[in-house]
Design a protein around this motif. Structure first.
Motif, short mmCIF file in Angstrom:
data_model
loop_
_atom_site.label_atom_id
_atom_site.label_comp_id
_atom_site.label_asym_id
_atom_site.label_seq_id
_atom_site.Cartn_x
_atom_site.Cartn_y
_atom_site.Cartn_z
N LEU A 20 95.36 38.50 67.37
CA LEU A 20 94.06 38.52 66.73
C LEU A 20 93.02 38.16 67.78
N CYS A 21 92.08 39.05 68.02
CA CYS A 21 91.10 38.86 69.09
C CYS A 21 89.69 38.85 68.51
N ILE A 22 88.99 37.72 68.65
CA ILE A 22 87.60 37.61 68.25
C ILE A 22 86.73 38.04 69.43
N LEU A 23 85.87 39.02 69.21
CA LEU A 23 85.03 39.55 70.28
C LEU A 23 83.60 39.01 70.23
N GLU A 24 83.12 38.76 69.02
CA GLU A 24 81.74 38.30 68.87
C GLU A 24 81.58 37.59 67.54
N GLY B 144 82.42 33.22 69.79
CA GLY B 144 82.17 34.26 70.79
C GLY B 144 83.38 35.06 71.17
N THR B 145 84.37 34.42 71.77
CA THR B 145 85.56 35.14 72.24
C THR B 145 86.79 34.25 72.09
N ALA B 146 87.86 34.82 71.56
CA ALA B 146 89.11 34.08 71.43
C ALA B 146 90.24 35.08 71.22
N LEU B 147 91.43 34.71 71.67
CA LEU B 147 92.62 35.54 71.47
C LEU B 147 93.73 34.65 70.92
#
Length: 270
Positions: free
Chosen positions: A29-33, A49-52
């Protein structure tokens, strides 16, 4: 490795909206913004902002939107024996880093470029050959797993030794991260590098509970989430939460919630 499900979300909505559940597959699960919280295995992780995140099979997870806009991608997959999967303790350690990483500083830019490329690939699915698209996605997922496992393994903090309070915190985090796994007092003592009896006394002094009293609470809370949000059998829930005996699980659950697991599920679902 085999792709099971995937998606790219560009959401404009109200903070507090949720997505997720539980399934017997691995997931990236990747948060891009945007800002969000991931509730996973009894722990809440902040992402800005950003997380994986790397999610193991059969672990309940809910993504809670905290900003009006949120962009993220996800990919669920079946894993085989030869796939480069990080160990459970490495995964929990990696997920705990999210929200505090400077993605412009070494050694993270390569990983950032890799998951940005995966997001672009997922958004371009319609323009690619349907029979080659899964192969391309799985190649990206393999790269991300290798990089994530390597970076997480290199970031392990030294065991806390400075005070009883820090020791209790270290033990708490270990139990919260590893609760589905078989854990003995010696396991916890080996992790913290403290004498077992001394560890129990300090843990109870600073938390008011024994380590295994706290572990049992974690497991029962996770079991309640499984029962409420999934269709897993009571036996599968018991095993997924670290209980080796379904009879002990049922007795413990009834003591805490007042009903047997199956009865509680029916009551809560109406």
């Amino acid at each position: 490795m085999r792709l099971r499900n995937h998606g790219f979300a560009d959401k404009a909505g109200k903070p507090g909206e949720r997505a997720g559940g539980v399934h017997p597959y691995w997931e990236l699960l990747c948060i891009l913004e945007g800002e969000a919280e991931l509730e996973w295995s009894g722990v809440t992780y902040n992402a800005s902002g950003t997380a994986l995140f790397v999610l193991m099979p059969n672990t309940p997870h809910q993504l809670v939107q905290r900003s009006r806009t949120l962009r993220y991608w996800y990919a669920e997959f079946h894993a085989g024996d030869g796939d480069p999967l990080p160990a459970a303790d490495v995964i929990f350690r990696w997920n705990a880093l999210q929200g505090g990483i400077d993605w412009t500083a070494e050694p993270y830019p390569a990983l950032r470029a890799a998951f940005d490329a995966t997001g672009l690939l997922l958004r371009s699915e319609a323009s690619l050959r349907w029979d080659r698209f899964p192969e391309a996605v799985l190649a990206d997922l393999t790269k991300l797993l290798v990089l994530t496992g390597s970076l997480a393994a290199a970031s392990r903090p030294a065991p806390a030794r400075s005070s009883g309070e820090l020791l209790a915190t270290e033990a708490l985090r270990f139990l919260e991260s590893m609760f589905p796994q078989p854990i003995t007092l010696q396991t916890l003592a080996d992790y913290t590098h403290y004498n077992p009896s001394y560890l129990v006394r300090l843990f109870k002094k600073h938390t008011g509970k024994t380590p295994f009293g706290y572990l049992n609470e974690l497991r029962l809370s996770a079991a309640a989430d499984y029962l409420l949000r999934s269709d897993m059998t009571v036996l599968r829930v018991s095993l997924a939460c670290g209980f080796q005996s379904i009879h002990y699980f049922s007795r413990s659950f009834k003591r805490r919630y007042g009903l047997a697991p199956s009865e509680w599920r029916r009551a809560m679902r109406g």
